[in-house]
Design an enzyme around this catalytic site. Structure first.
Site, PDB file in Angstrom:
ATOM      1  N   ASP A  28      -4.905 -10.992  -7.823  1.00 44.08           N
ATOM      2  CA  ASP A  28      -6.262 -11.300  -8.305  1.00 44.08           C
ATOM      3  C   ASP A  28      -6.376 -10.979  -9.798  1.00 44.08           C
ATOM      4  O   ASP A  28      -7.406 -11.247 -10.418  1.00 44.08           O
ATOM      5  CB  ASP A  28      -7.332 -10.587  -7.472  1.00 44.08           C
ATOM      6  CG  ASP A  28      -7.243  -9.068  -7.541  1.00 44.08           C
ATOM      7  OD1 ASP A  28      -6.263  -8.551  -8.109  1.00 44.08           O
ATOM      8  OD2 ASP A  28      -8.160  -8.405  -7.025  1.00 44.08           O
ATOM      9  N   ASP A  71      -3.288 -11.996  -2.838  1.00 43.63           N
ATOM     10  CA  ASP A  71      -4.242 -10.884  -2.897  1.00 43.63           C
ATOM     11  C   ASP A  71      -5.559 -11.264  -2.240  1.00 43.63           C
ATOM     12  O   ASP A  71      -6.054 -12.372  -2.436  1.00 43.63           O
ATOM     13  CB  ASP A  71      -4.555 -10.585  -4.376  1.00 43.63           C
ATOM     14  CG  ASP A  71      -4.090  -9.227  -4.806  1.00 43.63           C
ATOM     15  OD1 ASP A  71      -3.833  -8.376  -3.943  1.00 43.63           O
ATOM     16  OD2 ASP A  71      -3.994  -9.021  -6.032  1.00 43.63           O
ATOM     17  N   LYS A 115      -2.331  -9.126   0.526  1.00 47.07           N
ATOM     18  CA  LYS A 115      -2.345  -7.741   0.014  1.00 47.07           C
ATOM     19  C   LYS A 115      -3.795  -7.258  -0.037  1.00 47.07           C
ATOM     20  O   LYS A 115      -4.679  -8.024  -0.452  1.00 47.07           O
ATOM     21  CB  LYS A 115      -1.712  -7.663  -1.378  1.00 47.07           C
ATOM     22  CG  LYS A 115      -1.823  -6.262  -1.997  1.00 47.07           C
ATOM     23  CD  LYS A 115      -0.893  -6.059  -3.177  1.00 47.07           C
ATOM     24  CE  LYS A 115      -1.371  -6.611  -4.484  1.00 47.07           C
ATOM     25  NZ  LYS A 115      -2.663  -6.048  -4.978  1.00 47.07           N
ATOM     26  N   GLU A 172      -6.217  -3.819  -1.265  1.00 50.51           N
ATOM     27  CA  GLU A 172      -6.267  -2.562  -2.017  1.00 50.51           C
ATOM     28  C   GLU A 172      -6.944  -1.485  -1.173  1.00 50.51           C
ATOM     29  O   GLU A 172      -7.864  -1.787  -0.407  1.00 50.51           O
ATOM     30  CB  GLU A 172      -7.070  -2.756  -3.308  1.00 50.51           C
ATOM     31  CG  GLU A 172      -6.377  -3.637  -4.315  1.00 50.51           C
ATOM     32  CD  GLU A 172      -7.114  -3.678  -5.648  1.00 50.51           C
ATOM     33  OE1 GLU A 172      -8.070  -2.899  -5.858  1.00 50.51           O
ATOM     34  OE2 GLU A 172      -6.724  -4.516  -6.485  1.00 50.51           O
ATOM     35  N   GLU A 175       0.415   1.796  -7.894  1.00 54.00           N
ATOM     36  CA  GLU A 175       0.078   1.413  -9.277  1.00 54.00           C
ATOM     37  C   GLU A 175      -0.422   2.605 -10.090  1.00 54.00           C
ATOM     38  O   GLU A 175      -1.298   3.360  -9.639  1.00 54.00           O
ATOM     39  CB  GLU A 175      -0.994   0.303  -9.269  1.00 54.00           C
ATOM     40  CG  GLU A 175      -1.403  -0.116 -10.682  1.00 54.00           C
ATOM     41  CD  GLU A 175      -2.170  -1.420 -10.781  1.00 54.00           C
ATOM     42  OE1 GLU A 175      -2.350  -2.103  -9.762  1.00 54.00           O
ATOM     43  OE2 GLU A 175      -2.582  -1.743 -11.920  1.00 54.00           O
TER      44      GLU A 175
HETATM   45  O1  KIV Z   1      -3.413  -8.492  -9.091  1.00 58.31           O
HETATM   46  C1  KIV Z   1      -2.248  -8.170  -9.396  1.00 58.31           C
HETATM   47  O2  KIV Z   1      -1.586  -8.826 -10.211  1.00 58.31           O
HETATM   48  C2  KIV Z   1      -1.695  -6.979  -8.768  1.00 58.31           C
HETATM   49  C3  KIV Z   1      -0.411  -6.441  -9.315  1.00 58.31           C
HETATM   50  C4  KIV Z   1      -0.645  -5.889 -10.650  1.00 58.31           C
HETATM   51  C5  KIV Z   1       0.229  -5.489  -8.397  1.00 58.31           C
HETATM   52  O3  KIV Z   1      -2.275  -6.449  -7.859  1.00 58.31           O
END
Ligand code: KIV
Length: 279
Positions: free
Chosen positions: A49, A88, A118, A120, A187
């Site tokens: 994202d 994401d 993914k 968070e 991260e």
């Molecule tokens: O959104 C993204 O690019 C990420 C990476 C930095 C891991 O979550």
């Protein structure tokens, strides 16, 4: 007869079994052309994202929508045949309940064809991760600095500096792994802690601003190519594409202005036609 070669695309499980082995290589991509370039080289591609900030010039990732992620996820899937593609889940599309997360993740997977999503968050997302995984959705976790929590964290800050924060991040990693995540992005976490978390968890850690001891590394493609104006300390610029683009655009502008472009090889002359007139 066409000799079509079947390419097997990597799966979440191919990444999971790499724990403790050869480092896993990952980059972000938001487009078919960059995905095509990365496909042969990396182990997985993340449609992050971060596209909100990188492609759209937003200040944070918070305004990114599910539709934006799906549009770019489809583009990446068209460009990449081999690598696992992880998409994401954007802010607001999964935090309310496991059911909301399931509905959003199903849209992402059905409409893009990607192999995993993914999310968070640590302990607070464990129930949701378990709910998704039990229903056939491979989930990559993301702990430490979670950019969607920008407003509660108070900025993009290094995580885990004090002992209490370090314990909390370790507990997040344990909860996300235990819930069934196949890998976890770590991260902007202080180095010894990221190393400790990697040693402790049964699934691969994918570091970004974390530790060389992580099971893999990921960067935002535009950052490592030298296209982003400002980058965090953890980025190494492996290229300087901004300079290359500027030089090419300047050369183009000069050629248009002095009429050396388009040249004879760039125009369609009539059959048997003569060369461009010289003036
Ligand atoms: O959104 C993204 O690019 C990420 C990476 C930095 C891991 O979550």
């Amino acid at each position: 007869m066409s000799a079509e070669v079947q390419v097997r695309r990597s799966t979440a499980n191919d990444i999971r079994v790499r724990k403790g082995g050869e480092p896993i290589v990952a980059l972000t991509s938001y487009h078919a052309h960059t995905a095509h370039l990365l496909d042969e080289i990396v182990d997985f591609i993340l449609v992050g994202d971060s596209l909100g900030m990188v492609m759209h010039g937003l200040e944070t990732t918070l305004p990114v929508t599910l539709d934006m992620m799906i549009l770019q996820g489809k583009a990446v899937m068209r460009g990449a045949q081999r690598a696992l593609v992880v998409v994401d889940m954007p802010f607001g599309s999964y935090e309310e309940s496991p059911e909301q997360a399931f509905r959003s993740a199903v849209r992402v997977m059905k409409e893009t064809g990607c192999g995993a999503v993914k999310v968070e968050g640590g302990r607070r997302m464990a129930e949701t991760i378990r709910f998704l995984v039990e229903r056939g959705i491979p989930v990559m976790g993301h702990i430490g600095l979670t950019p969607q929590a920008f407003n509660t964290i108070g900025g993009f800050k290094v995580q885990g500096r004090d002992p209490h924060a370090a314990e909390s991040i370790k507990a997040d990693g344990e909860a996300v792994a235990e819930a069934g995540a196949f890998a976890i992005v770590v991260e902007a976490v202080v180095e010894p802690l990221a190393r400790e978390i990697t040693a402790m968890l049964p699934v691969p850690t994918i570091g970004i601003g974390a530790s060389p001891a992580c099971d893999g590394q990921i960067l935002v493609l535009e950052d490592m190519l030298g296209l982003s104006a400002r980058v965090p300390k953890f980025v190494r610029r492996f290229g300087n594409l901004a300079e290359g683009i500027r030089e090419a655009v300047e050369a183009y502008a000069a050629a248009v202005r002095d009429r050396s472009f388009p040249a004879e090889e760039n125009v369609y002359l009539p059959k048997g036609g003569t060369a461009l007139p010289k003036d």
